[in-house]
Each structure stands twice: as C-alpha cells, then as structure tokens.
Design a protein around this motif. Structure first.
Motif, PDB file in Angstrom:
ATOM      1  N   ASP A 178      11.073  27.500 -18.185  1.00 54.36           N
ATOM      2  CA  ASP A 178      11.509  28.840 -18.583  1.00 54.36           C
ATOM      3  C   ASP A 178      12.104  28.821 -19.980  1.00 54.36           C
ATOM      4  O   ASP A 178      12.554  27.776 -20.476  1.00 54.36           O
ATOM      5  CB  ASP A 178      12.566  29.362 -17.604  1.00 54.36           C
ATOM      6  CG  ASP A 178      12.008  29.582 -16.206  1.00 54.36           C
ATOM      7  OD1 ASP A 178      10.786  29.807 -16.082  1.00 54.36           O
ATOM      8  OD2 ASP A 178      12.797  29.510 -15.246  1.00 54.36           O
ATOM      9  N   ASN A 179      12.142  29.982 -20.602  1.00 56.14           N
ATOM     10  CA  ASN A 179      12.796  30.122 -21.897  1.00 56.14           C
ATOM     11  C   ASN A 179      14.286  29.829 -21.751  1.00 56.14           C
ATOM     12  O   ASN A 179      14.883  30.110 -20.720  1.00 56.14           O
ATOM     13  CB  ASN A 179      12.629  31.545 -22.436  1.00 56.14           C
ATOM     14  CG  ASN A 179      11.191  31.893 -22.742  1.00 56.14           C
ATOM     15  OD1 ASN A 179      10.351  31.024 -22.899  1.00 56.14           O
ATOM     16  ND2 ASN A 179      10.913  33.183 -22.821  1.00 56.14           N
ATOM     17  N   ARG A 180      14.874  29.276 -22.782  1.00 52.11           N
ATOM     18  CA  ARG A 180      16.331  29.113 -22.825  1.00 52.11           C
ATOM     19  C   ARG A 180      16.908  30.477 -23.195  1.00 52.11           C
ATOM     20  O   ARG A 180      16.289  31.232 -23.942  1.00 52.11           O
ATOM     21  CB  ARG A 180      16.716  28.066 -23.861  1.00 52.11           C
ATOM     22  CG  ARG A 180      16.163  26.681 -23.534  1.00 52.11           C
ATOM     23  CD  ARG A 180      16.461  25.708 -24.665  1.00 52.11           C
ATOM     24  NE  ARG A 180      15.773  24.457 -24.490  1.00 52.11           N
ATOM     25  CZ  ARG A 180      16.255  23.412 -23.832  1.00 52.11           C
ATOM     26  NH1 ARG A 180      17.451  23.483 -23.268  1.00 52.11           N
ATOM     27  NH2 ARG A 180      15.566  22.299 -23.745  1.00 52.11           N
ATOM     28  N   LEU A 236      19.177  36.621 -26.215  1.00 44.77           N
ATOM     29  CA  LEU A 236      18.367  35.834 -27.134  1.00 44.77           C
ATOM     30  C   LEU A 236      17.638  34.770 -26.312  1.00 44.77           C
ATOM     31  O   LEU A 236      18.274  33.989 -25.614  1.00 44.77           O
ATOM     32  CB  LEU A 236      19.263  35.161 -28.177  1.00 44.77           C
ATOM     33  CG  LEU A 236      18.598  34.185 -29.129  1.00 44.77           C
ATOM     34  CD1 LEU A 236      17.659  34.921 -30.065  1.00 44.77           C
ATOM     35  CD2 LEU A 236      19.641  33.434 -29.925  1.00 44.77           C
ATOM     36  N   GLU A 237      16.320  34.763 -26.360  1.00 46.30           N
ATOM     37  CA  GLU A 237      15.533  33.745 -25.676  1.00 46.30           C
ATOM     38  C   GLU A 237      14.916  32.834 -26.721  1.00 46.30           C
ATOM     39  O   GLU A 237      14.527  33.287 -27.799  1.00 46.30           O
ATOM     40  CB  GLU A 237      14.429  34.390 -24.830  1.00 46.30           C
ATOM     41  CG  GLU A 237      14.961  35.218 -23.685  1.00 46.30           C
ATOM     42  CD  GLU A 237      13.852  35.714 -22.774  1.00 46.30           C
ATOM     43  OE1 GLU A 237      13.019  34.895 -22.346  1.00 46.30           O
ATOM     44  OE2 GLU A 237      13.831  36.932 -22.509  1.00 46.30           O
ATOM     45  N   GLY A 256      12.494  19.445 -23.652  1.00 47.25           N
ATOM     46  CA  GLY A 256      11.894  19.247 -22.338  1.00 47.25           C
ATOM     47  C   GLY A 256      12.874  19.186 -21.186  1.00 47.25           C
ATOM     48  O   GLY A 256      12.462  19.069 -20.037  1.00 47.25           O
ATOM     49  N   LYS A 257      14.172  19.254 -21.436  1.00 52.46           N
ATOM     50  CA  LYS A 257      15.188  19.231 -20.377  1.00 52.46           C
ATOM     51  C   LYS A 257      15.806  20.620 -20.249  1.00 52.46           C
ATOM     52  O   LYS A 257      16.010  21.316 -21.234  1.00 52.46           O
ATOM     53  CB  LYS A 257      16.292  18.213 -20.675  1.00 52.46           C
ATOM     54  CG  LYS A 257      15.787  16.802 -20.876  1.00 52.46           C
ATOM     55  CD  LYS A 257      15.297  16.207 -19.583  1.00 52.46           C
ATOM     56  CE  LYS A 257      14.879  14.761 -19.827  1.00 52.46           C
ATOM     57  NZ  LYS A 257      14.203  14.179 -18.723  1.00 52.46           N
ATOM     58  N   LYS A 258      16.145  21.009 -19.039  1.00 54.05           N
ATOM     59  CA  LYS A 258      16.618  22.357 -18.750  1.00 54.05           C
ATOM     60  C   LYS A 258      18.031  22.632 -19.261  1.00 54.05           C
ATOM     61  O   LYS A 258      18.340  23.736 -19.681  1.00 54.05           O
ATOM     62  CB  LYS A 258      16.557  22.576 -17.234  1.00 54.05           C
ATOM     63  CG  LYS A 258      16.841  23.968 -16.794  1.00 54.05           C
ATOM     64  CD  LYS A 258      16.663  24.100 -15.299  1.00 54.05           C
ATOM     65  CE  LYS A 258      16.916  25.520 -14.834  1.00 54.05           C
ATOM     66  NZ  LYS A 258      16.750  25.659 -13.402  1.00 54.05           N
ATOM     67  N   ASP A 259      18.904  21.655 -19.242  1.00 54.24           N
ATOM     68  CA  ASP A 259      20.322  21.837 -19.558  1.00 54.24           C
ATOM     69  C   ASP A 259      20.533  22.242 -21.024  1.00 54.24           C
ATOM     70  O   ASP A 259      19.936  21.662 -21.929  1.00 54.24           O
ATOM     71  CB  ASP A 259      21.073  20.546 -19.255  1.00 54.24           C
ATOM     72  CG  ASP A 259      22.569  20.734 -19.294  1.00 54.24           C
ATOM     73  OD1 ASP A 259      23.052  21.794 -18.888  1.00 54.24           O
ATOM     74  OD2 ASP A 259      23.258  19.796 -19.745  1.00 54.24           O
TER      75      ASP A 259
END
Length: 179
Positions: free
Chosen positions: A85-87, A65-66, A106-109
């Motif tokens: 990138d997509n989560r 799932l993205e 806006g944050k990667k985590d």
C-alpha cells in the motif's frame, strides 16, 4: 505560497545498483504527482549508504499525503516501485512543522519525527542544501508500529536544545551535523 510543512525523507535502501538512485514520489505536485521523472531525488554517500536523504520539500496544502519509494536511474527511467500500500502522512494546517520521514524501501514501517518551525522558516521553503532550523520545541515521534520502543531508543540521544543541520560538501555530498 504559504507552507503547511517542510518534509525531509530518510530512506534506507540497499537495493540500488550503480547508476540508480532512490526517489520519493507521491500524490501532491511537490512529490511529482506520481510521475517518477518529477519525483524528489534522494542522495547518499559511500559513508552514509544505505541511507538516502532528500532535500527539504515544502508542502503547501494540508491534508492526506500519500507516497512511495522508487528506485530508478538517475534520470528517473526504469523505475522499480516498492510493493504494498501507499505510505500515508497527514499534514495538519494548525501549525507549521519540520517533518522527518524515515522508512525502509520495501518495508511497511514508517517513522515520523516532527518539530515546530520558527515563524521565519515557515513563511518560505528553505533551500535544498540547508533545512529549516526547528525551534527548541521537543521532538514528537509517531510510528506505525511501536511508539514506545522508538522513544526508548531515542530518549538518551536527544537534548531539548539540539538541532540538525544538513550540510552540502564541496563535492555535492551531504552530511548531517548536530549542534
């Protein structure tokens, strides 16, 4: 329709302006198939801002799932997509779970909490205002960054027999109660 998992999104976002909302949009039809106008809307209150919460989303197909977080008008117009990138989250077919996905716009985590759904809750999606109640199975936390640091923060605050309830108030705002 068989349910693979029930997802709830908790998004921290301080970047909205009056008249805007936070949406979760993604690769499956339940998340709008990348169409913001069909995305899952999140809500907040003056007390819970900047935390935005989605209703339950029953995902029927296991697999990859993205998704992304988007800020747009309440009707989904003038979207501002988060960069990067997509989560990604992988839904497993072996067992049915309540999945709480926590992230910051806006944050990667991204942090994911999972607990097994009871047999009755896994057979049909729960209404948007009342999330499916997890069984007393212990919460499993996964993190893209650091699993140990999150578990240290959480270890003192969770009893094995507690549960969460998303409650809709008369004014349509929502809050979470622990029991």
């Amino acid at each position: 329709m068989a349910v693979a998992s029930v997802l709830q999104f908790r998004v921290e976002c301080k970047d909205t302006k009056p008249g805007e909302a936070v949406f979760v949009v993604g690769s499956c039809s339940e998340l709008g198939s990348w169409n913001v106008e069909k995305a899952v809307p999140c809500i907040t209150t003056a007390q819970s801002f900047p935390m935005w919460s989605s209703p339950d989303v029953a995902i029927s197909d296991p697999g990859k799932l993205e998704f992304k977080v988007v800020i747009a008008t309440n009707s989904g117009e003038r979207p501002r997509w988060e960069g990067g990138d997509n989560r990604v989250y992988h839904i497993h077919a072996s067992s049915k779970h309540l999945v709480i996905v926590r992230c910051k716009y806006g944050k990667k985590d991204t942090q994911v909490e999972t607990s097994l759904l009871s047999v009755g809750a896994a057979s049909a999606p729960a209404p948007a205002a009342t999330p499916a109640a997890p069984t007393s199975a212990p919460l499993k936390t996964e993190s893209v960054k650091s699993i140990k640091s999150i578990e240290k923060q959480r270890s003192f605050s969770r009893k094995a027999t507690s549960s969460r309830h998303l409650i809709m108030n008369a004014d349509k705002s929502m809050h979470i109660e622990m029991s």
